[in-house]
Write an enzyme that holds these catalytic residues in place. Structure first.
Site, PDB file in Angstrom:
ATOM      1  N   GLY A 142      71.483  38.737  11.177  1.00 36.10           N
ATOM      2  CA  GLY A 142      72.755  38.045  11.082  1.00 36.10           C
ATOM      3  C   GLY A 142      73.919  38.982  11.269  1.00 36.10           C
ATOM      4  O   GLY A 142      74.008  39.738  12.244  1.00 36.10           O
ATOM      5  N   GLY A 143      74.847  38.957  10.284  1.00 30.50           N
ATOM      6  CA  GLY A 143      75.999  39.856  10.346  1.00 30.50           C
ATOM      7  C   GLY A 143      75.597  41.313  10.342  1.00 30.50           C
ATOM      8  O   GLY A 143      76.288  42.155  10.921  1.00 30.50           O
ATOM      9  N   GLY A 366      78.670  50.319  49.385  1.00 27.47           N
ATOM     10  CA  GLY A 366      79.509  50.096  48.223  1.00 27.47           C
ATOM     11  C   GLY A 366      79.115  50.944  47.041  1.00 27.47           C
ATOM     12  O   GLY A 366      79.953  51.266  46.182  1.00 27.47           O
ATOM     13  N   ALA A 367      77.848  51.339  46.975  1.00 28.65           N
ATOM     14  CA  ALA A 367      77.407  52.194  45.870  1.00 28.65           C
ATOM     15  C   ALA A 367      78.040  53.575  45.958  1.00 28.65           C
ATOM     16  O   ALA A 367      78.250  54.230  44.931  1.00 28.65           O
ATOM     17  CB  ALA A 367      75.887  52.295  45.865  1.00 28.65           C
TER      18      ALA A 367
END
Length: 473
Positions: A142-143, A366-367
């Site tokens: 949980g938290g 693009g790399a």
């Protein structure tokens, strides 16, 4: 405040011999002997916070008390954590959390939820101001799970577990059969989710890694430019098409082995904290042994978060580039390669720290841009001899650009024609010489002089630090 010497810690260890979850015992394993000073009371809140030292470096630390309601987080315990953060931020020192918690206290209801939220707010406000390290030594739910997730580095001991809802809840809601280890243990979080940066075989090793990282980030040192050299040329295969493991290059670059983060998640890119010439640096390297070194959605996200963390704390970056491009495929497009790849572009373009790029073999498409190119603001771009820089490999390019000419050639002449056209394409399209002429590569250096060249640039560079937090990308 009282100083807790080694005898006090030893006495506590004797008293808790049947229960090693005592916060004093755990904090005693983390911090330098005799350095612990409580900054919150030793009470039934479920949390103890202290100040101390790690190899002489001042730190603040807190530990869940799993003996009290399983370490569940109540209002008083959460206030102890918030106070620890206030002290760490005021003194500008790293903060280390030892987590073993079942989440918010059920009996306190909304009060405990509000208190846990205050902890999250304190962590977020401290993000980018002080290094935050989490060591998960038991189940956190949980938290308790989101606390570590908000910090810069998460270390998971073999006994640690991280999940929002436990196996019983999962079974009752979805019908899925699982256990704590397969749901939130080292395997899922180190290989699949990317939540955990470092996995250790036991709790003592987790404390050791936390100490190493606290010193690397809390005492970064100054670079010496008179470093010993390593002949990196012997570490690459003679055949430029043959894959290799980049780890020996990373190890050779650093003074001594660093701490690799996320070694099993997106292993086609390597992210390591270590020292070069005595100064803390972050190293990012494509790993041709995995996916040929391609960037994919997960590795771009992994690298982007590492860049932002290093920038937030003023850690210079060294980027080793050997990348054939982005990994193609329907799965990659659907997995968000455009969105997640953009994170890496943004991270490098926004970064303020000195960052040096070394192209070791190739950088395509693009790399090439994404791996800390000059266009994104690299401080210095080096290249080893005979590297290739292009939109794509010359052979692949001519197969597209000259496909009709190749198709018309007799089959027995096609291979030679392709090789000749590829050579011509390299000359006309640019490649290494064109990159040097344009100034997007500063200098070709010999592999055996790499460490010295990089160290000198770091020594001359103006220190800088990004003015942003470190959101868990």
């Amino acid at each position: 405040m009282t100083v807790l010497d080694s005898r006090t810690v030893a006495d506590a260890a004797d008293a808790a011999a049947v229960d090693p979850r005592d916060p004093l015992v755990r904090l005693g394993h983390l911090l330098d002997e005799g350095s612990i000073r409580p900054i919150t009371p030793e009470d039934k809140s479920g949390v103890l916070a202290v100040s101390g030292r790690v190899e002489g470096v001042p730190v603040v630390a807190f530990c869940s008390d799993a003996r009290v309601q399983g370490g569940a987080m109540g209002a008083e315990g959460c206030e102890h954590i918030v106070h620890a953060y206030d002290v760490a931020v005021r003194e500008r020192v790293p903060i280390i959390g030892l987590w073993h918690s079942g989440g918010a206290r059920l009996a306190e209801g909304a009060e405990s939820l509000h208190a846990v939220g205050r902890v999250f707010a304190a962590m977020t406000k401290a993000s980018g101001l002080v290094p935050q390290i989490s060591v998960v030594v038991g189940p956190v739910a949980g938290g308790g799970a989101y606390g570590p997730a908000l910090t810069d580095i998460v270390i998971l001991a073999d006994s640690g577990r991280i999940f929002v809802t436990g196996p019983d809840v999962v079974r009752s809601v979805t019908g899925e059969e699982t256990d704590m280890a397969s749901l939130g243990g080292p395997e899922p979080h180190s290989k699949r989710s990317g939540v955990v940066h470092v996995v250790t075989k036991d709790e003592p090793e987790a404390m050791l890694r936390a100490r190493q990282l606290a010193v690397l980030l809390g005492h970064q040192g100054r670079v010496r430019d008179d470093v010993d050299e390593v002949d990196f040329g012997t570490l690459l295969p003679d055949n430029p098409r043959r894959a290799y493991d980049v780890h020996p290059l990373v190890k050779g670059l650093l003074d001594e082995p660093g701490v690799e983060l996320h070694p099993k998640w997106a292993p086609n890119i390597v992210t390591t904290l270590g020292r070069l010439g005595g100064r803390t640096v972050g190293v990012i390297a494509n790993n041709p042994m995995r996916l040929g070194g391609c960037l994919d959605s997960a590795s771009a996200e992994k690298a982007a978060r590492f860049v932002r963390m290093c920038d937030a704390f003023g850690v210079p970056l060294v980027v080793l580039v050997d990348v054939p491009g982005y990994l193609p495929g329907v799965g990659q497009e659907h997995d968000g390669i455009v969105r997640r790849g953009a994170k890496l572009l943004h991270a490098f373009a926004e970064a303020s720290v000195p960052r040096i790029t070394l192209i070791t073999r190739k950088a395509y498409g693009g790399a090439y841009i994404a791996m800390n190119s000059r266009s994104l603001g690299a401080t210095r771009v080096f290249a080893w001899p005979d590297i290739q820089v292009a939109v794509m490999g010359a052979v692949a390019a001519v197969r597209i650009l000259k496909r009709r000419e190749l198709a018309a050639a007799p089959e027995e002449e096609r291979s030679a024609l392709e090789a000749r056209l590829a050579e011509e394409h390299e000359k006309t399209a640019g490649g290494l010489q064109r990159a040097l002429d344009l100034g997007v590569i500063d200098e070709v250096i010999e592999p055996a002089k790499t460490r010295g060249m990089i160290a000198r640039v770091l020594a001359q560079a103006t220190p800088a630090r990004g003015a942003h937090g470190n959101i868990p990308l």
